[in-house]
Scaffold this active site. Structure first.
Site, PDB file in Angstrom:
ATOM      1  NE  ARG A  94      10.062   0.238 -13.211  1.00  0.00           N
ATOM      2  CZ  ARG A  94      10.289   1.156 -14.161  1.00  0.00           C
ATOM      3  NH1 ARG A  94      11.257   1.016 -15.017  1.00  0.00           N
ATOM      4  NH2 ARG A  94       9.558   2.227 -14.238  1.00  0.00           N
ATOM      5  CD  GLN A 134      -7.283  -4.491  -6.570  1.00  0.00           C
ATOM      6  OE1 GLN A 134      -7.098  -3.309  -6.301  1.00  0.00           O
ATOM      7  NE2 GLN A 134      -6.496  -5.449  -6.136  1.00  0.00           N
ATOM      8  CG  ASP A 175       4.127  12.698  -2.648  1.00  0.00           C
ATOM      9  OD1 ASP A 175       5.228  12.150  -2.693  1.00  0.00           O
ATOM     10  OD2 ASP A 175       3.086  12.182  -3.111  1.00  0.00           O
ATOM     11  NE  ARG A 214       7.997  10.804   1.298  1.00  0.00           N
ATOM     12  CZ  ARG A 214       7.913   9.908   0.330  1.00  0.00           C
ATOM     13  NH1 ARG A 214       7.620  10.274  -0.905  1.00  0.00           N
ATOM     14  NH2 ARG A 214       8.142   8.631   0.591  1.00  0.00           N
ATOM     15  CG  HIS A 267       2.913   9.088  -5.409  1.00  0.00           C
ATOM     16  ND1 HIS A 267       3.525   9.719  -4.347  1.00  0.00           N
ATOM     17  CD2 HIS A 267       3.345   7.813  -5.384  1.00  0.00           C
ATOM     18  CE1 HIS A 267       4.284   8.844  -3.710  1.00  0.00           C
ATOM     19  NE2 HIS A 267       4.206   7.683  -4.331  1.00  0.00           N
TER      20      HIS A 267
HETATM   21  P1  NAD Z   1       4.987  -4.740  -0.463  1.00  0.00           P
HETATM   22  O1  NAD Z   1       5.641  -5.360  -1.648  1.00  0.00           O
HETATM   23  O2  NAD Z   1       5.630  -4.849   0.883  1.00  0.00           O
HETATM   24  O3  NAD Z   1       3.506  -5.302  -0.319  1.00  0.00           O
HETATM   25  C1  NAD Z   1       2.627  -5.363  -1.415  1.00  0.00           C
HETATM   26  C2  NAD Z   1       1.642  -6.477  -1.098  1.00  0.00           C
HETATM   27  O4  NAD Z   1       0.640  -6.444  -2.105  1.00  0.00           O
HETATM   28  C3  NAD Z   1       2.266  -7.861  -1.135  1.00  0.00           C
HETATM   29  O5  NAD Z   1       1.973  -8.537   0.062  1.00  0.00           O
HETATM   30  C4  NAD Z   1       1.612  -8.525  -2.345  1.00  0.00           C
HETATM   31  O6  NAD Z   1       1.407  -9.927  -2.155  1.00  0.00           O
HETATM   32  C5  NAD Z   1       0.288  -7.774  -2.408  1.00  0.00           C
HETATM   33  N1  NAD Z   1      -0.381  -7.793  -3.702  1.00  0.00           N
HETATM   34  C6  NAD Z   1       0.197  -7.711  -4.938  1.00  0.00           C
HETATM   35  N2  NAD Z   1      -0.761  -7.795  -5.884  1.00  0.00           N
HETATM   36  C7  NAD Z   1      -1.937  -7.881  -5.239  1.00  0.00           C
HETATM   37  C8  NAD Z   1      -3.278  -8.009  -5.678  1.00  0.00           C
HETATM   38  N3  NAD Z   1      -3.587  -8.067  -6.989  1.00  0.00           N
HETATM   39  N4  NAD Z   1      -4.264  -8.112  -4.746  1.00  0.00           N
HETATM   40  C9  NAD Z   1      -3.979  -8.077  -3.424  1.00  0.00           C
HETATM   41  N5  NAD Z   1      -2.711  -7.980  -2.942  1.00  0.00           N
HETATM   42  C10 NAD Z   1      -1.714  -7.880  -3.854  1.00  0.00           C
HETATM   43  O7  NAD Z   1       4.759  -3.209  -0.870  1.00  0.00           O
HETATM   44  P2  NAD Z   1       4.381  -1.977   0.069  1.00  0.00           P
HETATM   45  O8  NAD Z   1       5.636  -1.373   0.595  1.00  0.00           O
HETATM   46  O9  NAD Z   1       3.297  -2.353   0.998  1.00  0.00           O
HETATM   47  O10 NAD Z   1       3.857  -0.957  -1.068  1.00  0.00           O
HETATM   48  C11 NAD Z   1       2.686  -1.272  -1.802  1.00  0.00           C
HETATM   49  C12 NAD Z   1       2.506  -0.312  -2.964  1.00  0.00           C
HETATM   50  O11 NAD Z   1       2.343   1.017  -2.487  1.00  0.00           O
HETATM   51  C13 NAD Z   1       3.657  -0.261  -3.957  1.00  0.00           C
HETATM   52  O12 NAD Z   1       3.112  -0.174  -5.257  1.00  0.00           O
HETATM   53  C14 NAD Z   1       4.373   1.027  -3.605  1.00  0.00           C
HETATM   54  O13 NAD Z   1       5.086   1.539  -4.705  1.00  0.00           O
HETATM   55  C15 NAD Z   1       3.176   1.889  -3.261  1.00  0.00           C
HETATM   56  N6  NAD Z   1       3.451   3.078  -2.447  1.00  0.00           N
HETATM   57  C16 NAD Z   1       2.728   4.191  -2.726  1.00  0.00           C
HETATM   58  C17 NAD Z   1       2.900   5.328  -1.959  1.00  0.00           C
HETATM   59  C18 NAD Z   1       2.111   6.575  -2.253  1.00  0.00           C
HETATM   60  O14 NAD Z   1       2.376   7.600  -1.604  1.00  0.00           O
HETATM   61  N7  NAD Z   1       1.162   6.575  -3.173  1.00  0.00           N
HETATM   62  C19 NAD Z   1       3.831   5.335  -0.901  1.00  0.00           C
HETATM   63  C20 NAD Z   1       4.543   4.170  -0.622  1.00  0.00           C
HETATM   64  C21 NAD Z   1       4.347   3.030  -1.411  1.00  0.00           C
END
Ligand code: NAD
Length: 342
Positions: free
Chosen positions: A92, A112, A159, A162, A187
């Site tokens: 965001r 995708q 979750d 956790r 989530h």
């Molecule tokens: P981050 O910002 O460190 O890394 C995200 C990566 O994705 C970046 O390197 C970016 O360049 C890449 N990216 C963006 N768009 C892309 C695309 N279209 N194709 C390929 N790569 C792409 O973030 P992170 O900490 O690794 O988290 C990633 C995601 O996971 C976030 O959306 C976060 O909110 C989510 N998340 C989900 C959970 C869950 O339990 N479901 C837990 C933690 C984080």
């Protein structure tokens, strides 16, 4: 020696992947006898950093890692993938409204989903991690008409873990002793962490904790744990998310351990009155590569209300991306969900 399997990972140079990839390559997801090929997908501007990560993976000289391939697009990145872990998502940005975020991510997961449909192994198993994970899984699945929606899932295992960890800490036991916690729904902070089935060494957890503590402290703490982590470390969860991804995929591929229930966001078939077609976190058991929703649990009025609230949020998310969802999905599948209109 087994034939190598191909694992595609998007967002491969991000925070979660930096913890995850080394553990996948070491065999923690599929076992120490399963060689793997990593297909790493990033956006074009992150390819330089991804190439550095690939060099480090090479330098680990890991015996199971047969090849590392890097791509700046999902069409090549998903080619012949047996597993796809979709982590990359649009964060965001300043001034972005919730609906803008949903729409930006919808476009990523639409592409995708199509790429998985056209290029992945037809038996591919897909885990969506990038947020909003449940709705992104819905979009990817709906854009993959040749794949069964049950081949898609979204991550709520973090979750779940956790909840186990916090209950264990409260009761002064090891997390492994806590079984059958359930995360229902999205989530997000509307998720419902349900301890009605949870046990420690065969004893009901709810008989050992105070109901007021459960309702007023524990549930909100689990729901808000992501924000608690961000406040404490300045970044969102990464290593614990990587652990949850490994747990989720390990159990899907190799079966749930010790008859334990785990939580996964999966295609709703209408179980427990949850709207069919949503990706909703349910209690699951997995065996021989197939995960099934645990049936027959009795639900209190409190549980039903919490489950309805988190469903409502998913329905709202779905409504805001509805224009990007193909109307009908033809399912070719061995698992009994055929040609449904949603
Ligand atoms: P981050 O910002 O460190 O890394 C995200 C990566 O994705 C970046 O390197 C970016 O360049 C890449 N990216 C963006 N768009 C892309 C695309 N279209 N194709 C390929 N790569 C792409 O973030 P992170 O900490 O690794 O988290 C990633 C995601 O996971 C976030 O959306 C976060 O909110 C989510 N998340 C989900 C959970 C869950 O339990 N479901 C837990 C933690 C984080």
């Amino acid at each position: 020696m087994k034939k190598p399997v191909c694992i595609a990972v998007t967002g491969a140079s991000g925070g979660i992947s930096s913890s995850l990839l080394f553990r996948l390559a070491a065999g923690e997801m599929l076992g120490l006898d399963q060689p793997i090929i990593l297909q790493l997908v990033e956006v074009p501007q992150a390819m330089a950093s991804l190439s550095g990560l690939a060099l480090e993976l090479e330098d680990c000289a890991l015996p199971l890692l047969q090849d590392i391939r890097t791509f700046d697009n999902p069409e090549q990145g998903f080619a012949a993938a047996d597993y796809a872990i979709l982590i990359g998502a649009r964060p965001r940005g300043a001034g972005m409204e919730r609906n803008d975020l949903l729409t930006a991510n919808a476009q990523i997961f639409e592409r995708q989903g199509k790429a998985l449909n056209d290029y992945a192994n037809p038996d591919v198993r897909v885990l969506v991690v990038g947020n909003p994970a449940n709705t992104n899984a819905l979009i990817a699945s709906r854009n993959a008409p040749n794949l069964n929606p049950k081949q898609f899932s979204a991550l709520t295992r973090l979750d779940h873990n956790r909840a186990k960890g916090l209950v264990a800490k409260h009761l002064g036991v090891n997390a492994e002793a806590v079984e059958n916690v359930i995360i229902w729904g999205n989530h997000s902070s509307t998720q419902y962490p349900d301890l009605n089935q949870a046990q420690v060494k065969g004893e009901s957890v709810l008989k050992q904790i105070d109901e007021t503590y459960y309702h007023d402290e524990l549930i909100p703490r689990i729901q808000q744990r992501g924000s608690e982590i961000i406040k404490a470390r300045g970044h969102s969860s990464a290593a614990s998310a990587a652990q949850a991804i490994i747990d989720h995929m390990h159990d899907w591929a190799l079966g749930t351990q010790n008859d334990d229930i785990v939580s996964m966001a999966t295609y709703s078939d209408g179980s427990y009155g949850i709207e069919k077609g949503l990706f909703y976190s349910f209690p699951m058991r997995c065996q021989n590569g197939i995960c099934e929703i645990e049936q027959g649990l009795s639900l209190s009025d409190f549980s039903k209300e919490r489950m309805r609230l988190t469903q409502n949020e998913l329905l709202e998310e779905k409504a805001s991306v509805n224009h990007l969802l193909p109307r009908f999905k033809q399912v070719v599948d061995p698992l009994s969900v055929r040609g449904e209109g949603f």
